[in-house]
Motif scaffolding. Structure first.
Motif, mmCIF file in Angstrom:
data_model
loop_
_atom_site.group_PDB
_atom_site.id
_atom_site.type_symbol
_atom_site.label_atom_id
_atom_site.label_comp_id
_atom_site.label_asym_id
_atom_site.label_seq_id
_atom_site.Cartn_x
_atom_site.Cartn_y
_atom_site.Cartn_z
ATOM 1 N N VAL A 40 0.832 -1.220 0.000
ATOM 2 C CA VAL A 40 0.000 0.000 0.000
ATOM 3 C C VAL A 40 0.861 1.264 0.000
ATOM 4 O O VAL A 40 0.652 2.175 -0.812
ATOM 5 N N LEU A 41 1.865 1.330 0.891
ATOM 6 C CA LEU A 41 2.682 2.553 0.961
ATOM 7 C C LEU A 41 3.409 2.855 -0.350
ATOM 8 O O LEU A 41 3.396 4.006 -0.805
ATOM 9 N N PRO A 42 4.033 1.849 -1.018
ATOM 10 C CA PRO A 42 4.659 2.155 -2.317
ATOM 11 C C PRO A 42 3.650 2.664 -3.356
ATOM 12 O O PRO A 42 3.975 3.541 -4.156
ATOM 13 N N ARG A 43 2.407 2.124 -3.320
ATOM 14 C CA ARG A 43 1.383 2.614 -4.260
ATOM 15 C C ARG A 43 1.034 4.066 -3.958
ATOM 16 O O ARG A 43 0.841 4.872 -4.870
ATOM 17 N N HIS A 95 -6.232 -7.010 10.856
ATOM 18 C CA HIS A 95 -6.071 -5.582 10.574
ATOM 19 C C HIS A 95 -4.774 -5.035 11.151
ATOM 20 O O HIS A 95 -4.275 -5.515 12.165
ATOM 21 N N ALA A 96 -4.255 -4.009 10.474
ATOM 22 C CA ALA A 96 -3.068 -3.302 10.952
ATOM 23 C C ALA A 96 -3.088 -1.907 10.348
ATOM 24 O O ALA A 96 -3.766 -1.664 9.346
ATOM 25 N N TYR A 97 -2.352 -1.002 10.983
ATOM 26 C CA TYR A 97 -2.227 0.329 10.371
ATOM 27 C C TYR A 97 -0.882 0.942 10.727
ATOM 28 O O TYR A 97 -0.204 0.517 11.670
ATOM 29 N N VAL A 114 -2.710 4.790 7.470
ATOM 30 C CA VAL A 114 -2.960 3.869 6.356
ATOM 31 C C VAL A 114 -3.270 2.518 6.976
ATOM 32 O O VAL A 114 -2.447 1.941 7.686
ATOM 33 N N GLU A 115 -4.501 2.050 6.740
ATOM 34 C CA GLU A 115 -4.992 0.848 7.406
ATOM 35 C C GLU A 115 -5.305 -0.206 6.360
ATOM 36 O O GLU A 115 -5.574 0.112 5.208
ATOM 37 N N CYS A 116 -5.234 -1.465 6.774
ATOM 38 C CA CYS A 116 -5.629 -2.521 5.844
ATOM 39 C C CYS A 116 -6.243 -3.673 6.615
ATOM 40 O O CYS A 116 -5.778 -4.042 7.694
ATOM 41 N N GLY A 117 -7.325 -4.201 6.056
ATOM 42 C CA GLY A 117 -7.917 -5.419 6.578
ATOM 43 C C GLY A 117 -7.669 -6.542 5.578
ATOM 44 O O GLY A 117 -7.719 -6.313 4.368
ATOM 45 N N PRO A 124 -7.578 -1.907 1.736
ATOM 46 C CA PRO A 124 -6.878 -0.774 2.342
ATOM 47 C C PRO A 124 -7.764 0.469 2.481
ATOM 48 O O PRO A 124 -8.726 0.658 1.733
ATOM 49 N N ALA A 125 -7.401 1.314 3.444
ATOM 50 C CA ALA A 125 -8.075 2.593 3.641
ATOM 51 C C ALA A 125 -7.047 3.616 4.097
ATOM 52 O O ALA A 125 -6.031 3.261 4.697
ATOM 53 N N VAL A 126 -7.314 4.885 3.774
ATOM 54 C CA VAL A 126 -6.422 5.967 4.178
ATOM 55 C C VAL A 126 -7.249 7.000 4.935
ATOM 56 O O VAL A 126 -8.279 7.464 4.445
ATOM 57 N N ILE A 127 -6.789 7.339 6.127
ATOM 58 C CA ILE A 127 -7.506 8.307 6.962
ATOM 59 C C ILE A 127 -6.579 9.495 7.199
ATOM 60 O O ILE A 127 -5.411 9.314 7.570
#
Length: 206
Positions: A116-119, A149-151, A164-167, A187-190
């Protein structure tokens, strides 16, 4: 706090499917003073359609936002037969290349950092990680008993806090010693002054 479940504070937000005559596809709940926009497309994994729904919800004061990114479904096989086939093709000098959507399962925190972070960086969003949490098993998705889940948290150049969270959901089938995994990442971004409050909104939307 318990009042966040009060439906008076949330309103329905409808997402329509342009590929199926603008049929109502998803009804989400967002806080009543927030606005949202979305895009709904499909990509194809062979003959399997994969819905790509992107939603961005922004608070009335523009200080907080929740972006639900399109999910990615993956598959992977592992076992003595699969490994020996891979080994044979490797020994014959064939390039070892995973197919689109073929990826060994990984834990949610690893997925956030490696995928997710590289994207996000490719889209111009980068930050130093100030905190990371592996939340383990939760029940955040409707109809799915358990997801992991983790963020990671950080600060953007504009001073806003970002999470940046992902389930991840995972099923596996064992067929005569070969294990077939199907797993998906959501993924989700808050961005928010108060990341926990923003995260509560993202969980409510899910």
């Amino acid at each position: 706090n318990g009042s966040t479940g009060n439906t008076g504070q949330y309103k329905g937000y409808e997402i329509i499917d342009p590929g199926i005559q603008n049929m109502s596809a998803i009804l989400l709940q967002i806080p009543s003073d927030w606005q949202a926009q979305n895009s709904f497309t499909r990509i194809w994994n062979g003959s399997q359609p994969v819905n790509q729904v992107y939603i961005k919800a922004v608070s009335g004061d523009n200080n907080s936002s929740v972006e639900i990114l399109p999910y990615s479904p993956y598959y992977y096989a592992d076992g003595p037969t699969t490994r020996s086939l891979r080994e044979t093709s490797r020994s014959m000098g064939m390039e070892q290349k995973l197919q689109p959507f073929e990826m060994p399962p990984m834990d949610a925190l690893t997925y956030v950092k490696q995928i997710v972070l590289p994207r996000l960086q490719q889209n111009g969003i980068s930050f130093q990680i100030s905190n990371e949490e592996n939340l383990g098993e939760q029940s955040q998705f409707k109809g799915v008993p358990v997801s992991k889940h983790a963020y990671v948290d950080g600060k953007l150049n504009n001073g806003k806090n970002i999470r940046v969270e992902c389930g991840i959901t995972l099923t596996s089938n064992n067929v005569n010693g070969e294990i077939y995994y199907n797993w998906s990442a959501f993924p989700a971004v808050i961005t928010a002054g108060d990341l926990d409050a923003g995260y509560a909104v993202s969980k409510h939307m899910r």
